[in-house]
Design a protein around this motif. Structure first.
Motif, short mmCIF file in Angstrom:
data_model
loop_
_atom_site.label_atom_id
_atom_site.label_comp_id
_atom_site.label_asym_id
_atom_site.label_seq_id
_atom_site.Cartn_x
_atom_site.Cartn_y
_atom_site.Cartn_z
N ALA A 1 55.15 26.05 52.21
CA ALA A 1 54.36 25.94 50.98
C ALA A 1 53.47 27.18 50.90
N PRO A 2 53.00 27.54 49.70
CA PRO A 2 52.18 28.76 49.57
C PRO A 2 50.93 28.78 50.46
N ASP A 3 50.34 27.61 50.73
CA ASP A 3 49.11 27.56 51.53
C ASP A 3 49.36 27.28 53.01
N LYS A 4 50.61 27.27 53.43
CA LYS A 4 50.97 26.99 54.83
C LYS A 4 51.29 28.29 55.56
N PRO A 5 51.26 28.28 56.91
CA PRO A 5 51.61 29.49 57.67
C PRO A 5 53.12 29.76 57.65
N LEU A 6 53.48 31.00 58.01
CA LEU A 6 54.89 31.40 58.07
C LEU A 6 55.62 30.59 59.13
N PHE A 7 56.92 30.34 58.90
CA PHE A 7 57.73 29.66 59.91
C PHE A 7 57.84 30.51 61.17
N VAL A 8 58.26 31.78 61.01
CA VAL A 8 58.43 32.70 62.14
C VAL A 8 57.97 34.09 61.75
N GLU A 9 57.62 34.88 62.77
CA GLU A 9 57.24 36.27 62.56
C GLU A 9 58.01 37.14 63.55
N VAL A 10 58.04 38.44 63.27
CA VAL A 10 58.71 39.39 64.17
C VAL A 10 58.02 39.34 65.52
N GLY A 11 58.82 39.27 66.59
CA GLY A 11 58.28 39.22 67.94
C GLY A 11 58.14 37.81 68.48
N GLN A 12 58.26 36.83 67.62
CA GLN A 12 58.12 35.43 68.04
C GLN A 12 59.39 34.95 68.75
N THR A 13 59.22 34.16 69.81
CA THR A 13 60.35 33.58 70.52
C THR A 13 60.71 32.26 69.85
N ILE A 14 62.01 32.08 69.61
CA ILE A 14 62.48 30.86 68.95
C ILE A 14 63.46 30.13 69.87
N ALA A 15 63.59 28.84 69.64
CA ALA A 15 64.54 28.02 70.38
C ALA A 15 65.57 27.47 69.40
N GLU A 16 66.67 27.03 69.93
CA GLU A 16 67.72 26.44 69.11
C GLU A 16 67.15 25.23 68.38
N GLY A 17 67.35 25.16 67.06
CA GLY A 17 66.85 24.05 66.27
C GLY A 17 65.52 24.31 65.58
N ASP A 18 64.84 25.43 65.92
CA ASP A 18 63.58 25.77 65.24
C ASP A 18 63.86 26.14 63.78
N VAL A 19 62.97 25.71 62.89
CA VAL A 19 63.11 26.06 61.47
C VAL A 19 62.65 27.51 61.29
N LEU A 20 63.50 28.33 60.68
CA LEU A 20 63.21 29.75 60.47
C LEU A 20 62.69 30.04 59.07
N CYS A 21 63.19 29.29 58.07
CA CYS A 21 62.83 29.53 56.68
C CYS A 21 63.34 28.35 55.87
N VAL A 22 63.06 28.39 54.57
CA VAL A 22 63.69 27.44 53.65
C VAL A 22 64.36 28.25 52.56
N ILE A 23 65.46 27.70 52.05
CA ILE A 23 66.16 28.32 50.93
C ILE A 23 66.23 27.27 49.83
N GLU A 24 65.65 27.62 48.69
CA GLU A 24 65.66 26.73 47.53
C GLU A 24 66.96 26.94 46.76
#
Length: 160
Positions: free
Chosen positions: A98-121
């Motif tokens: 949402a516009p007032d929420k933080p980003l899902f992921v940023e460059v340099g961030q470690t992610i795991a399988e199943g983590d939400v990266l973004c949304v596509i409308e």
């Protein structure tokens, strides 16, 4: 020249890296500009009597062609060690829930399988795109609130 040929020409110019291409043929004049926030295409239908005797823009299209293999080959070699996460659907890419929420992921961030990266409308539905790999986000290839195509690269992930 039909709409399909014009669309293919736009895709070719966008991939070539050329900033502007002008093409004049029998009864049509096309100018394609890239490099801004949105690609611009201008198509004019003009009477044949107004066109110059020799097509002016045939040479710039030919000159842009040799540059195509050079740049993508260098980028492909550099990015070959990374996994590309691609869009599974056509829609609008958002980096935040949402516009007032933080980003899902940023460059340099470690992610795991199943983590939400973004949304596509797509058609007023917000689809969460989850990671299928674990690793570190190296690059985000799409700007927030940008339209994306099916199979378009969204993220580069370093699996090591």
């Amino acid at each position: 020249m039909d709409i399909k040929e014009i669309q293919n020409l736009i895709k070719f110019v966008a991939k070539s890296g050329a900033s502007e291409v002008k093409l004049e043929m029998d009864d049509i004049k096309i100018t394609i500009r890239t490099g801004s926030e949105s690609d611009t295409t201008i198509v004019h239908q003009v009477p044949a009597a107004q066109l110059p005797v020799a097509p002016v823009a045939a040479a710039p299209v030919a000159e842009a062609a040799p540059a195509i293999p050079v740049a993508p080959a260098a980028v492909a070699d550099e990015n070959s060690k990374y996994i590309t996460i691609k869009s599974p659907i056509i829609g609008t890419f958002y980096r935040k829930p949402a516009p007032d929420k933080p980003l899902f992921v940023e460059v340099g961030q470690t992610i795991a399988e199943g983590d939400v990266l973004c949304v596509i409308e797509a058609m007023k539905l917000f689809n969460e795109i989850e990671s299928e790999v674990s690793g570190k986000i190296v690059k985000i290839l799409v700007d927030d609130a940008s339209p994306v195509e099916f199979d378009q690269p969204l993220f580069l992930v370093d699996p090591s």
